[in-house]
Structure formats: structure tokens, C-alpha cells
Design a protein around this motif. Structure first.
Motif: not given
Length: 386
Positions: A112-134
């Protein structure tokens, strides 16, 4: 990692071949500085540099062969694989040599044009919140679990991505998320990767010096979703407040692909209502899903971040993560550096740094600032000149 024979590379690439097919291969690269013992060097003719200039050098370094679109030169001693597309061959060879690491974890691609980087950080954070090594590949950094290094480019070359993903798998990562830029897709850097999910954030005017038209720009983005890279993603997560997102969703649905939608202003699978933004408190909204409603409170500031949170939540649910832990993850994730990032100081005014690099991104940043203050907004905008 166990070496493989050149024969397996030849079969994958369907290449014209001269040399010893039993030669053992340990690596593949397009970068002559990384070529070493047992490696294959992919000679790519770029816009400003021709990789064939470095063939003698890489052979002295211990490379055992060359992948090229050209015929083998006279008096060359080594393996020569002639292919139709050297960049595509780089991706295919890397997948074989590193044993398809994208098949061994849940890989999420974000474009996408905008939002890629922040969304990537968010996806990582939600995986970590679920104790998924990422693991994570972004414009800012490349990270495997708690080990980080500065990023070289938004989306690495295919050989570097496969090497990174193999390291992530070897370190027991179950999920990896990466930004997939339109130029990287067009240059075959994402070929032969298996995406568990692909996210489309939006499409606005950018990179037209490269793509020339918005249709070409959209076509490049679409390749992440339609199987052009080798496989179709298991699911496609799309912003349908964006007109190009609506078009993409319709086209994928017509091909019976799984599509999950998110929006703030339209009916979708994941929506946000009652959005409130505060420079002090961050952003809050009511998250509505097919599994119920949840109040979201995030330190991220601005309505554009709501789209990023909806996208990340959508993919987290698709990956089977617990919704309550997702909500907890959104409460603590501060996102990517330089994305409406507040700068602490002792004055009676707010200072914000934002990476906005397109007209649409800058407009979103200024609209967010206008919503947060009734006073003067002073904008310092840097222009790279390209």
C-alpha cells in the motif's frame, strides 16, 4: 544448512546449462561483495550497473557458477545457467537453496502507499502479545525475535529475504511480517514466497516516476494477491474505504479467493466506530467484528492509525490469535518510529515527527494535527528532490 547440487537449481529455473551439474551450491546472491566459496552469482543488468562486470571477481572469490540472461562468454571456467529473467531466477534459486523457509512459518505481506511500516509493527506486536515468536522486515529495521539490525531497503532482494526467513525459522519463529513495496514486487523480490496473508492498506499517488500511471502502480500491487508471484495468499485483507481496495476485493472475489475487509466508513468484516483522537491520550474506538465488539485504547495518534490497527487486527484473527490478547497488544504498541511520533520537551506546544513522503500522507498528517489543536500549525517539510 546442507548444500544442494546444481542440478536442483537447473530443474527449478528450466535453464540452459553448461558445466558440472553435480557441483555443490551453498548460496546465491546478486551482490558481488557477498559472493564466496560455493556460491552462485546472478548477473543482473540494472539501470546504472551491469552485474556481468563482476563475473571475473566473483569467480576469483570462489563462486562456482553464474546465472545470466546472456550467453556464456568464451574461456569461462565454471557453471553457466542461461535464463529468461535473471531477477526471477534469483528468487527461484534462493527459495530452493534455503529450502522454502516461507513454507515453514506464517508469512504476512503488507503493501500500500501509506501505513505499511506501522501496520508491520502492529502485526508483530499482536503476535508477541499472543506469545508467538516472530520476525519482521520493515523500512526501519530487520528483526528476528529480540535481535535487530538497521534496514538496507524496504523490501530486501529475494536472496536476502529467503536467508532472513531461514534464520527466523531456525530460531523457532512461527510468524514473519514484511513490507512488500510495489517496486520490489515488480522487480521479483517477492517471487516464490508463500504468504499466509496479504494486506492492502491503500493506494494514492506515489512512485509514478517508476510506474508512470496509477493503473501500472495498482497492477504491481495486485501481483501480491493474484498468484503472479507463484502462489496466491491464503487470505487477502483489504481496506475497502479505498477505491482501489474496493476494486481489488471485487476482482479477487470473482476468482473465488478468500477476502477479508476492513473500513471506517463502509460496511466491512472489521470496522471502527466512535473514533476519538487525543494528543495526550492517543486514539480510542469501538472495534466491531463478527465475534463481537471491543473498546480499543491505543497510544497511537490519528485516524490513519485506526486503519493500521484494523488491518493488523484482521490478520491476527486470521492467524488464530486470541482477541482479548489482541486488544491488550493494541493498548501498548507505540508503532513505528517517525509515524506521528510525539517529541518530549518542556514547552507549551506539541512537536510531532512524521515520515509523510507523499501528498496524501502529508495531508493525513496535517488533518490529524488540525483535529488536535485550534492553534497555529507550523510545518517543516523536507524534500529529497527525487
Amino acid at each position: 544448512m546442507q548444500n544442494i547440487t546444481l542440478q536442483k537449481i537447473i530443474e527449478k529455473l528450466n535453464a540452459e546449462f553448461q558445466g558440472d551439474e553435480n557441483t555443490l551450491i551453498s548460496d546465491v546472491t546478486h551482490d558481488s561483495r557477498q559472493a564466496g566459496e560455493g556460491s552462485l552469482f546472478v548477473a543482473i543488468k540494472g539501470l546504472t550497473m551491469d552485474g556481468h562486470r563482476f563475473v571475473p571477481d566473483v569467480m576469483r572469490r570462489g563462486a562456482v557458477g553464474i546465472i545470466s540472461e546472456s550467453e556464456m562468454p568464451p574461456n569461462f571456467h565454471g557453471a553457466w545457467l542461461k535464463v529468461n529473467n535473471a531477477r526471477q531466477a534469483l528468487a527461484q534459486a534462493a527459495a530452493v537453496i534455503y529450502k522454502n523457509p516461507s513454507h515453514d512459518l506464517d508469512l504476512v505481506g503488507i503493501t500500500g502507499t501509506n501505513g505499511k511500516t506501522t501496520t508491520t509493527y502492529l502485526v508483530l506486536a499482536l503476535a508477541e502479545a499472543n506469545n508467538v515468536e516472530s520476525a519482521m522486515l520493515t523500512t526501519v529495521e530487520y528483526r528476528i525475535r529480540d535481535k535487530s539490525e538497521p534496514a538496507v531497503r524496504t523490501t530486501p532482494e529475494a536472496s536476502d529475504t529467503n536467508k532472513f526467513l531461514r534464520r527466523a525459522v531456525d530460531e523457532n519463529c512461527q510468524m514473519a511480517v514484511m513490507e512488500t513495496s510495489s517496486q520490489a514486487i515488480d522487480l521479483h523480490r517477492c517471487d516464490d514466497l508463500r504468504f499466509r496473508a496479504a494486506i492492502f492498506t491503500n493506494l494514492t499517488r506515489d512512485h509514478l516516476d517508476y510506474h508512470l500511471t496509477m493503473e501500472n502502480y495498482f497492477a504491481a500491487k495486485k501481483r501480491l494477491f493474484d498468484g503472479s508471484l507463484g502462489e496466491k495468499p491464503f487470505s487477502s485483507i483489504i481496506n475497502i474505504d479505498d477505491k482501489w481496495g474496493v476494486r481489488l476485493a471485487d476482482e479477487l472475489k470473482s476468482q473465488n479467493q478468500k477476502v477479508i475487509t476492513f473500513a471506517q466508513n463502509n460496511s466491512a468484516d472489521f470496522t471502527a466506530q466512535n473514533v476519538e483522537v487525543s494528543l495526550i491520550k492517543g486514539t480510542s474506538f469501538l472495534l466491531r467484528t463478527q465475534m463481537g465488539e471491543h473498546q480499543i485504547n491505543s497510544p497511537l495518534v490519528g485516524k490513519p492509525h485506526v486503519y493500521n490497527m484494523l488491518a493488523a487486527t484482521s490478520v491476527a484473527i486470521e492467524l488464530g490469535y486470541d482477541l482479548n490478547l489482541i486488544v491488550d497488544g493494541l493498548k501498548t504498541c507505540i508503532g513505528a518510529p517517525g509515524r506521528f511520533e510525539r517529541v518530549p520537551h518542556e514547552g507549551d506546544f506539541a512537536v510531532v515527527v512524521d515520515y509523510a513522503h507523499s501528498d496524501d500522507a502529508l495531508l493525513n498528517t496535517l488533518e490529524t494535527a488540525r483535529e488536535l489543536t485550534r492553534g497555529k500549525i507550523i510545518t517543516v517539510f523536507g524534500c529529497g528532490g527525487d
